[in-house]
Design an enzyme around this catalytic site. Sequence first.
Site, PDB file in Angstrom:
ATOM      1  N   CYS A 117      33.648 -32.086 -16.555  1.00 28.92           N
ATOM      2  CA  CYS A 117      35.042 -31.637 -16.678  1.00 28.92           C
ATOM      3  C   CYS A 117      35.742 -31.936 -15.352  1.00 28.92           C
ATOM      4  O   CYS A 117      35.152 -31.740 -14.284  1.00 28.92           O
ATOM      5  CB  CYS A 117      35.104 -30.143 -16.969  1.00 28.92           C
ATOM      6  N   CYS A 120      35.806 -29.375 -12.271  1.00 24.94           N
ATOM      7  CA  CYS A 120      34.616 -28.572 -11.980  1.00 24.94           C
ATOM      8  C   CYS A 120      33.675 -29.221 -10.966  1.00 24.94           C
ATOM      9  O   CYS A 120      33.306 -30.387 -11.101  1.00 24.94           O
ATOM     10  CB  CYS A 120      33.885 -28.335 -13.296  1.00 24.94           C
ATOM     11  N   CYS A 335      32.336 -22.140 -10.258  1.00 25.53           N
ATOM     12  CA  CYS A 335      30.965 -22.588 -10.526  1.00 25.53           C
ATOM     13  C   CYS A 335      30.663 -23.933  -9.887  1.00 25.53           C
ATOM     14  O   CYS A 335      31.430 -24.861  -9.933  1.00 25.53           O
ATOM     15  CB  CYS A 335      30.688 -22.592 -12.023  1.00 25.53           C
TER      16      CYS A 335
HETATM   17  S1  SF4 Z   1      29.734 -26.490 -15.857  1.00 23.64           S
HETATM   18 FE1  SF4 Z   1      31.613 -27.548 -15.301  1.00 23.64          FE
HETATM   19  S2  SF4 Z   1      31.370 -29.621 -16.135  1.00 23.64           S
HETATM   20 FE2  SF4 Z   1      29.904 -28.284 -17.198  1.00 23.64          FE
HETATM   21  S3  SF4 Z   1      30.943 -27.558 -19.025  1.00 23.64           S
HETATM   22 FE3  SF4 Z   1      31.255 -26.009 -17.444  1.00 23.64          FE
HETATM   23  S4  SF4 Z   1      33.194 -26.579 -16.547  1.00 23.64           S
HETATM   24 FE4  SF4 Z   1      32.506 -28.397 -17.669  1.00 23.64          FE
END
Ligand code: SF4
Length: 350
Positions: A117, A120, A335
């Site tokens: 994403c 992230c 995260c």
């Molecule tokens: S950890 Fe990050 S990259 Fe993976 S689904 Fe969640 S938001 Fe998306």
Amino acid sequence: MPKENLIGYTSQQLQELLKGWGDKPYRGKQLFKWLYRHRQYDFNLMTDFSKDLRKRLDDAYCICDLHLEKSQTSRDGTKKFLFRLEDGLPLETVLIPDEDKRSTVCISSQVGCALNCRFCATGTMGLKRNLSVGEIVGQLIYLRNNFGEKAFSHIVFMGMGEPLHNFDNVVEAIKIISDDIGLDVSRKKITVSTSGITPKIKKLADTDLKVKLAISLNAAIQAKRVKIMPIAETFGLKELMQSAKYYAKKTNARLTFEYLLMAGLNDTMEDILALSKLVEGIPCKINIIAYNPVEGLNLKRPSEEKVDWFGRQLYTRAPAVTVRKSRGRDIDAACGQLAAKQRIRRNSDA
Ligand code: SF4
């Protein structure tokens, strides 16, 4: 040879283990209770077991906590923990205290994540591996051992990783967490947060675990969502909403849609109208959270005024809207941020 850690064994597995040793299966349930309810780490103090059984367990197994490498505490009380796993990989957990005695722990289900994403830090690591059941449950056990029984009241699978990509281990972990002789946390207080893996949302609904579901939505316009979350190309909004409705119906529960507000990306009136239309007829609430910028990702946090405006406009058009504060901004609590930073440091140390 190192002894195997019993943390992560399910009640069924323990019953089978002891049955295989010629013991009655109920001994397995007693061991389960010692492990998770009492968190008794010394086999010799498991007083309802024979000396012989205690020795046999002690010879073959250990009960071990995760290894903490680093922790940070934010000015707002948010605590972040970086654990180092046996194979050297990092694991992050975030504990977020609230004003009203409630405190939420955000746990990880994978090391890294395959979904990339755009907003992230975890996504930039790629997927390293799934966490085992023991590593998932171990995050909670560490907190209880170090901060007491009331260390957390609510659990969200919203740390590193896509929980539905580690489906079986997440389900087994939830069974241990919610068992009344396990960690005894009500399933109403456990939320699985997904980026929208639609077949697995349906599969989770069919398990009858009835945990809460949050969907990381972040855009209600398909083309925009694909840009923000590439997984949306595989599982489009239409299919996602169908699975969301299925989950709500099966569990008879209200869903949560998480909407990370990013400046100039998903914060227009067009987005508000699309979002309110999209959730029509679904029992849900929408959480708006202003984005916490992550180094190197080139995305901006909207102004306070913009966040307010977005929330107010949506409020008049959608069922339930909350504008949430982002927590732990001074300690990289989103995260994957801490693990990503450690990785950069390790690489530059090498
Ligand atoms: S950890 Fe990050 S990259 Fe993976 S689904 Fe969640 S938001 Fe998306």
